[in-house]
Design an enzyme around this catalytic site. Structure first.
Site, mmCIF file in Angstrom:
data_model
loop_
_atom_site.group_PDB
_atom_site.id
_atom_site.type_symbol
_atom_site.label_atom_id
_atom_site.label_comp_id
_atom_site.label_asym_id
_atom_site.label_seq_id
_atom_site.Cartn_x
_atom_site.Cartn_y
_atom_site.Cartn_z
ATOM 1 N N GLY A 1 0.798 -1.036 0.006
ATOM 2 C CA GLY A 1 0.062 0.079 -0.084
ATOM 3 C C GLY A 1 0.774 1.247 -0.019
ATOM 4 O O GLY A 1 2.234 1.327 -0.116
ATOM 5 N N ASP A 2 0.080 2.300 -0.267
ATOM 6 C CA ASP A 2 0.857 3.609 -0.187
ATOM 7 C C ASP A 2 1.969 3.895 -1.362
ATOM 8 O O ASP A 2 2.751 4.475 -1.222
ATOM 9 C CB ASP A 2 1.635 3.905 1.290
ATOM 10 N N HIS B 1 -6.618 8.369 -0.160
ATOM 11 C CA HIS B 1 -5.703 8.918 -0.994
ATOM 12 C C HIS B 1 -5.913 10.718 -0.762
ATOM 13 O O HIS B 1 -7.007 10.814 -0.483
ATOM 14 C CB HIS B 1 -6.322 8.719 -2.654
ATOM 15 N N THR B 2 -4.827 11.115 -1.312
ATOM 16 C CA THR B 2 -5.029 12.684 -1.132
ATOM 17 C C THR B 2 -4.897 13.030 -2.670
ATOM 18 O O THR B 2 -3.896 12.909 -3.375
ATOM 19 C CB THR B 2 -3.920 13.543 -0.103
ATOM 20 N N LYS C 1 7.136 7.925 -7.512
ATOM 21 C CA LYS C 1 8.089 8.619 -6.476
ATOM 22 C C LYS C 1 9.787 8.424 -6.726
ATOM 23 O O LYS C 1 10.669 8.090 -5.716
ATOM 24 C CB LYS C 1 7.848 8.174 -4.995
ATOM 25 N N LYS D 1 -6.883 20.526 -1.900
ATOM 26 C CA LYS D 1 -6.694 18.980 -1.630
ATOM 27 C C LYS D 1 -8.036 18.482 -1.088
ATOM 28 O O LYS D 1 -8.734 18.804 -0.385
ATOM 29 C CB LYS D 1 -5.461 18.968 -0.835
ATOM 30 N N ARG E 1 -21.897 -14.453 8.924
ATOM 31 C CA ARG E 1 -23.168 -14.476 8.722
ATOM 32 C C ARG E 1 -24.115 -13.991 9.376
ATOM 33 O O ARG E 1 -25.381 -14.158 9.468
ATOM 34 C CB ARG E 1 -23.774 -15.880 8.326
ATOM 35 N N THR F 1 -4.299 7.720 6.532
ATOM 36 C CA THR F 1 -5.324 7.435 7.265
ATOM 37 C C THR F 1 -5.067 7.479 8.743
ATOM 38 O O THR F 1 -5.817 8.222 9.594
ATOM 39 C CB THR F 1 -5.930 5.952 6.966
#
Length: 437
Positions: free
Chosen positions: A25-26, A54-55, A339, A62, A155, A308
């Site tokens: 992630g990220d 997400h930003t 990046k 933003k 369930r 987050t």
């Protein structure tokens, strides 16, 4: 022009494109999702909940999105939350209000997705605190994701479709909450206040809760361009990730079909998003981790703090065996490398190209990856060394403008993974993206 020619400005009709994270992630999925959202008719999410983030910057403003797909920021885009998701409605409404406008008219929620209640978040904290005392902390976001999926699999959870008939929902709610309060010895929980909120959600959302399976397949028949936005990433998958330090949903390509109800044959293109180095939030094995000044450099220069949770991310060298493992699972067609600019300023860069058994000295077979909890005790990374570069690359517009050493690093990744790197992120803004021919 066809998307397979990688021209994001000219999507042909009827493309179904998935964007999936290839690490923990990220990776920076938000930027390419945002770019492609502008050219799609429908943007969907299929898994997870408000544990993703997400930003996105649009017109110098933003937006922090945790549940809503990025397409919600574009007026021509319909957004769908699939049945594989768990939805905390208070968080969803807050996101809707933070964006403003009449965006709710462009949003559809699956009647088969599960409702995440505040009590799920309470249980998440209880469970994590217990594990912390035992020295077995997972490092969850404490957003209630795991407990909500647990009630789903057991369930006893409540689907969003139940909210359309409020009296029916109320009966299900009281039964569930009472059972969970007893099971976890929760003494103080305001059911009346939460029910009042859910009545408001019922009035606001009842017409937005639909049969997403029918909706999606009808749109496919109409040859709409559909963008599928993955949350979290492959190495956090409940089955394929570094278990038990994973999320509670299917984050890989299979989750698209079970989480949206679309035919697997309709998927045209899978884009794997790969950060130029590796990061991880929370606990779990991380065999290329840098617990030194280089790791700190990457963290600060890359602003590696959770969207987050705001937690600092652990940083390390890029892991080729991990990418090959994920490619096997997700059938990655092309790569968005992100990046790359963060690596500027390093004198040397290491790339993990294999793993060697500490016991036998043998190299791990291609396509395999040691995901077990004790992997660091049994394997050690094999590195290839690259010379770094000092230049600021954020203004580079073409691959050829990159420093020679940066080009060599990118080409080495492409060679080892054997998938074309089409987009390269060289800065935080949308225009800091090189399209590599």
């Amino acid at each position: 022009m066809n998307i397979f020619e990688h021209d994001i400005q000219n999507l042909s009709q009827g493309n179904v494109v998935a964007i999936l994270g290839s690490q923990w992630g990220d990776e920076g999925k938000g930027k390419i999702i945002d770019i492609l959202s502008k050219h799609s008719d429908i943007t969907c999410r299929f898994n997870g909940g408000a544990n993703a983030g997400h930003t996105i910057s649009v017109n110098d403003k933003k937006y922090a999105l945790h549940l809503l797909p990025c397409g919600i920021l574009y007026e021509n885009n319909i957004c769908v939350l699939g049945n594989g998701m768990v939805v905390h409605l208070k968080s969803l409404i807050n996101e809707i209000n933070s964006i403003g406008g009449n965006i709710i008219e462009r949003l559809y929620l699956s009647d088969k997705s599960h409702i995440l209640f505040d009590i799920h978040q309470t249980i998440d904290s209880i469970q994590e605190n217990r594990k912390l005392k035992e020295g077995k902390q997972i490092g969850t976001t404490k957003r209630g994701i795991g407990p909500c999926y647990s009630t789903k699999v057991s369930r006893v959870g409540i689907r969003l479709g139940s909210l359309k008939n409020f009296e029916h929902f109320k009966n299900l709610y009281l039964k569930l909450i009472d059972n969970l309060m007893e099971l976890y010895d929760i003494k103080d929980y305001n059911k009346e206040e939460e029910l009042e909120s859910f009545y408001k959600y019922h009035l606001l959302l009842k017409d937005r809760i639909i049969d997403v399976i029918s909706f999606m397949n009808n749109r496919l028949n109409e040859k709409k361009n559909i963008l599928i936005e993955g949350a979290n990433a492959a190495m956090l998958d409940i089955d394929f990730g570094t278990y038990p330090y994973v999320t509670s949903s299917c984050t890989t390509v299979g989750g698209i079909f079970s989480g949206l109800g679309i035919n697997h044959k309709k998927l045209n293109l899978t884009i794997g998003v790969v950060k130029s180095y590796l990061t991880r939030v929370g606990c779990g094995p991380f065999m290329t981790e840098l617990n030194n000044e280089i790791g700190a450099y990457l963290r600060e220069k890359g602003h590696e703090y959770g969207t987050t949770t705001k937690r600092p991310r652990r940083c390390g060298w890029l892991d080729i065996p991990m990418l090959l493992y994920v490619k096997c699972i997700n059938s990655i067609d092309i790569i968005n490398l992100t990046k790359l600019d963060v690596l500027s300023g390093l004198k040397e860069i290491l790339l993990c190209v294999g793993y060697r058994s500490k016991g036998t000295g043998e190299l791990l077979q291609k396509g395999c990856y040691p995901v077990d909890e004790d992997a660091p005790e049994n394997y050690e990374p094999v590195y290839e060394q690259f010379q770094g570069w000092e230049e600021d690359i954020s203004n580079c517009q073409t691959f050829e403008e990159l420093p020679e050493n940066a080009q060599k690093y990118v080409l080495a990744i492409e060679k080892y993974v054997d998938s074309p790197i089409v987009w390269i992120g060289v800065g935080p803004n949308r225009n800091n993206t090189i399209t590599k021919k």
